[in-house]
Design a protein around this motif. Structure first.
Motif, PDB file in Angstrom:
ATOM      1  N   GLY A   1       0.677  -1.265  -0.096  1.00 39.37           N
ATOM      2  CA  GLY A   1      -0.071   0.237  -0.128  1.00 39.37           C
ATOM      3  C   GLY A   1       0.894   1.426   0.023  1.00 39.37           C
ATOM      4  N   GLY A   2       2.175   1.238   0.459  1.00 44.83           N
ATOM      5  CA  GLY A   2       2.887   2.174   0.402  1.00 44.83           C
ATOM      6  C   GLY A   2       3.447   2.813  -1.271  1.00 44.83           C
TER       7      GLY A   2
ATOM      8  N   SER B   1      -3.453   7.422  -1.514  1.00 48.83           N
ATOM      9  CA  SER B   1      -2.867   6.344  -1.111  1.00 48.83           C
ATOM     10  C   SER B   1      -3.814   5.434  -0.091  1.00 48.83           C
ATOM     11  N   ALA B   2      -4.404   6.274   0.826  1.00 50.36           N
ATOM     12  CA  ALA B   2      -5.229   5.616   1.726  1.00 50.36           C
ATOM     13  C   ALA B   2      -6.425   5.061   0.976  1.00 50.36           C
ATOM     14  N   GLY B   3      -7.042   5.629   0.030  1.00 48.46           N
ATOM     15  CA  GLY B   3      -7.976   5.068  -1.051  1.00 48.46           C
ATOM     16  C   GLY B   3      -7.614   3.707  -1.753  1.00 48.46           C
ATOM     17  N   PHE B   4      -6.385   3.844  -2.246  1.00 48.87           N
ATOM     18  CA  PHE B   4      -6.014   2.611  -2.934  1.00 48.87           C
ATOM     19  C   PHE B   4      -5.861   1.300  -1.605  1.00 48.87           C
ATOM     20  N   ALA B   5      -5.405   1.633  -0.629  1.00 48.82           N
ATOM     21  CA  ALA B   5      -5.120   0.597   0.318  1.00 48.82           C
ATOM     22  C   ALA B   5      -6.661  -0.116   0.633  1.00 48.82           C
TER      23      ALA B   5
ATOM     24  N   ALA C   1      -8.173   4.172  -6.401  1.00 48.80           N
ATOM     25  CA  ALA C   1      -8.140   5.011  -5.057  1.00 48.80           C
ATOM     26  C   ALA C   1      -9.384   5.831  -4.867  1.00 48.80           C
ATOM     27  N   ALA C   2      -9.540   6.639  -6.059  1.00 51.90           N
ATOM     28  CA  ALA C   2     -10.672   7.674  -6.038  1.00 51.90           C
ATOM     29  C   ALA C   2     -12.103   7.048  -6.004  1.00 51.90           C
TER      30      ALA C   2
END
Length: 291
Positions: A163-164, A178-182, A242-243
């Motif tokens: 996720g990073g 990045s948080a959305g993709f995780a 992610a979006a």
């Protein structure tokens, strides 16, 4: 491309062309220092024995093409995938020579990897997989670890996403996307909760609890203008995914800015993954004693 508006509906899905595009970056990223203990373990087998290696979710066969030439001794690979077209490609483009010149042969199995049992692995020298663990559910990882340990079979899993993602230059929307993709990686598919970015740690824990010796290493993609086609394709997939999980203001504008920076040679991206080697209980100590 400056000035051209990019729409999020342009995002590609995984396909043979994507798998081929990412293969050089995958090969560069994998942690080769895990091959030392793996070679020592395999060397404990009878001299001249053919190694039986099962590659799960083989895709186009990139793992076999990378690993087979790095291991000595005759090898027979079982390439397993649910996609018959990918299996045909992997077979046609397989590596045929080991590190010491020994022959390497391949066969295929058109099957769901979640059906794998310890009985299937009883004669297997090694289980491998690349970019797979994050697509599995917790119960599937537990069953895979149990099958490998019960069969006394080592496992090498590479390129599990964590996720990073690091961008240069930075953008205010980087962290939220990045948080959305995780979140996207931990999605539910057909009633299955996928481990996503938690997969590497969950897999290491599943093997460790069963007595296996586990080593983990960081493996990263380094993207930018030297891999412009891969970077652009990755962005066109990463941003919409992610979006969709965490709507951000003007995600399409973000994608346009990133693609423009890439075209100008100004964008660098580091995508973090994890590699894992699990040796059967007692194998590490036995290998050290034999060396």
């Amino acid at each position: 491309m400056s000035g051209d508006r990019v729409t999020l509906t342009d995002a590609p899905r995984y396909a043979p062309t994507w798998l081929e595009l990412r293969e050089p970056a995958d090969a560069e990223a994998r942690a080769t220092d895990l091959l030392g203990p793996l070679r020592r373990h395999l060397a404990s087998r009878p001299s001249g024995a053919t190694y039986l290696i099962r590659d799960l979710g083989c895709g186009t066969g990139s793992m076999q093409r990378w690993l087979a030439p790095l291991l000595p001794g005759p090898q027979r690979w079982i390439l397993q995938d649910h996609d018959a077209d990918l299996l045909a490609f992997a077979t046609a483009h397989a590596a045929t020579t080991a590190a010491d010149g020994s022959p390497v042969t391949v066969m295929t199995r058109h099957a769901d990897l979640t059906e794998l049992t310890a009985g299937d692995l009883m004669s297997t020298s090694l289980v491998t997989a690349s970019a797979l663990l994050d697509l599995l559910s917790p119960s599937e990882v537990e069953r895979l670890a149990a099958a490998c340990v019960e069969a006394g079979c080592p496992a090498l899993f590479t390129l599990s996403v964590t996720g990073g993602v690091d961008f240069t230059p930075a953008d205010p929307l980087d962290a939220e996307l990045s948080a959305g993709f995780a979140d996207h990686l931990r999605d539910h598919v057909d009633g299955r909760y996928l481990l996503g970015a938690d997969a590497a740690n969950a897999t290491a824990d599943a093997f460790t609890r069963r007595g296996a010796s586990v080593e983990s290493r960081s493996s990263v993609w380094r993207l930018g203008s030297d891999r412009a086609a891969l970077t652009a394709e990755w962005l066109r997939g990463w941003v919409p995914a992610a979006a969709a999980q965490r709507p951000v203001p003007d995600a399409e504008g973000y994608l346009t800015r990133r693609l423009d920076a890439l075209a100008a040679g100004d964008l660098r991206v580091t995508v973090h993954h994890s590699d894992l080697l699990a040796l059967p209980p007692g194998a590490a100590r036995a290998d050290e004693a034999a060396s």
